[in-house]
Design an enzyme around this catalytic site. Structure first.
Site, PDB file in Angstrom:
ATOM      1  N   VAL A 145      24.814  31.630   7.925  1.00 43.06           N
ATOM      2  CA  VAL A 145      23.398  31.289   7.745  1.00 43.06           C
ATOM      3  C   VAL A 145      23.021  30.111   8.633  1.00 43.06           C
ATOM      4  O   VAL A 145      21.985  30.123   9.323  1.00 43.06           O
ATOM      5  CB  VAL A 145      23.096  30.984   6.259  1.00 43.06           C
ATOM      6  CG1 VAL A 145      21.655  30.513   6.089  1.00 43.06           C
ATOM      7  CG2 VAL A 145      23.371  32.219   5.400  1.00 43.06           C
ATOM      8  N   TYR A 146      23.861  29.085   8.624  1.00 43.10           N
ATOM      9  CA  TYR A 146      23.603  27.897   9.462  1.00 43.10           C
ATOM     10  C   TYR A 146      23.394  28.303  10.921  1.00 43.10           C
ATOM     11  O   TYR A 146      22.413  27.912  11.565  1.00 43.10           O
ATOM     12  CB  TYR A 146      24.780  26.925   9.320  1.00 43.10           C
ATOM     13  CG  TYR A 146      24.769  25.780  10.310  1.00 43.10           C
ATOM     14  CD1 TYR A 146      23.858  24.735  10.187  1.00 43.10           C
ATOM     15  CD2 TYR A 146      25.681  25.740  11.375  1.00 43.10           C
ATOM     16  CE1 TYR A 146      23.854  23.684  11.090  1.00 43.10           C
ATOM     17  CE2 TYR A 146      25.690  24.700  12.268  1.00 43.10           C
ATOM     18  CZ  TYR A 146      24.775  23.668  12.131  1.00 43.10           C
ATOM     19  OH  TYR A 146      24.770  22.632  13.035  1.00 43.10           O
TER      20      TYR A 146
END
Ligand code: NDP
Length: 246
Positions: A153-154
């Site tokens: 996600v990052y």
């Protein structure tokens, strides 16, 4: 130093880590600096004090970059204090590591809000308000190239930031404003060090052939290049500052 005199740089997330190093480096290069932070007022004030002790000019502005109203207020404050903004460095960011299958909605949303919407909020203001001849420098990550487990996600937020970078560069046509990104590798800050044991830190430090972590000053040097006159012909690019890791 005189090369950037009378130019104003707004650095988000400049109370600690890479952002603090960018603020101090740009001040040393002659910029007046707006030091944004989210919660750590005392550390942001320390950054301003260190800049002023060396003869520079700076002030702090508190704003959560995920809040569009607060971001507009931050630009208002910068313009009121210094007359305008020439350089925006989108450095504020958070990292929450987890396999995608184990990531909850809050982990997803918070990173989207700060890393992606935050960069969008400030870029939208800058696109309207930056003085001609200005610069925007976004912080991505070299994991966009490495694609490490747990960084899903990052890294997706940062890949989106790289896309905003290239498209905004084209949209600034006619204003002599460049838009680029710096994509660091592992850098010795709270964001990288927290939650990692010594063995993991050592292993990640050796992923590049220079066999060490970056210092915040290493990354600030790349940002300073893109923010100053020597970087003026670089536009719409991502500069991976990682010692040769990827
Ligand atoms: P740190 O966690 O050390 O510092 C983060 C900074 O961002 C702090 O000044 C913090 O302010 C600020 N911040 C956090 N959330 C917000 C928010 N919502 N609004 C405004 N400011 C906020 O991070 P780093 O210095 O390591 O990272 C800086 C950038 O570099 C990030 O974008 C990160 O993704 C990127 N990066 C870092 C790498 C690394 O290895 N360190 C590698 C690759 C990329 P406060 O002190 O007030 O909380």
């Amino acid at each position: 130093m005189s090369k950037n005199l009378n130019r104003v740089a707004l650095v988000t997330g400049a109370s600690r880590g890479i952002g603090a190093a960018i603020a101090e480096r740009l001040a040393a290069d002659g910029f007046t600096v707006v030091v944004n932070y989210a919660g750590n007022a005392a550390q942001a004030e320390d950054v301003v004090r260190r800049i002023e002790d060396k003869g520079g000019r700076a002030l702090t502005t508190r704003a959560d970059v995920s809040d569009a109203v607060a971001v507009a207020g931050m630009f208002d404050a910068a313009e009121a204090a210094f007359g305008g903004v020439d350089v925006l460095v989108n450095n504020a960011g958070i990292m929450m590591l987890s396999p995608i299958a184990a990531s909850d909605d809050a982990l997803f949303q918070r990173q989207i809000d700060v890393n992606l919407k935050g960069t969008f909020n400030t870029s939208r203001e800058a696109g309207k308000r930056l003085r001609d001849g200005g610069r925007i420098v976004n912080l991505s990550t070299s994991v966009v190239g490495l694609k490490l487990e747990n960084y899903g996600v990052y890294t997706a937020t940062k890949a989106a930031v790289e896309t905003l970078t290239a498209i905004l560069a084209k949209e600034m046509r006619g204003r002599a404003i460049t838009v680029n990104a710096v994509a660091p590798g592992p850098t010795a800050t709270d964001l990288f060090l927290e939650g990692k044991d010594a063995a993991l830190i050592e292993r990640m430090a050796r992923m590049n052939p220079l066999e060490r972590l970056a210092t915040p000053a290493d990354i600030a040097a790349a940002v300073a290049f893109l923010s100053g006159p020597d970087g003026g012909w670089i536009n719409g690019q991502v500069l991976r500052a990682n010692g040769g890791m990827v």
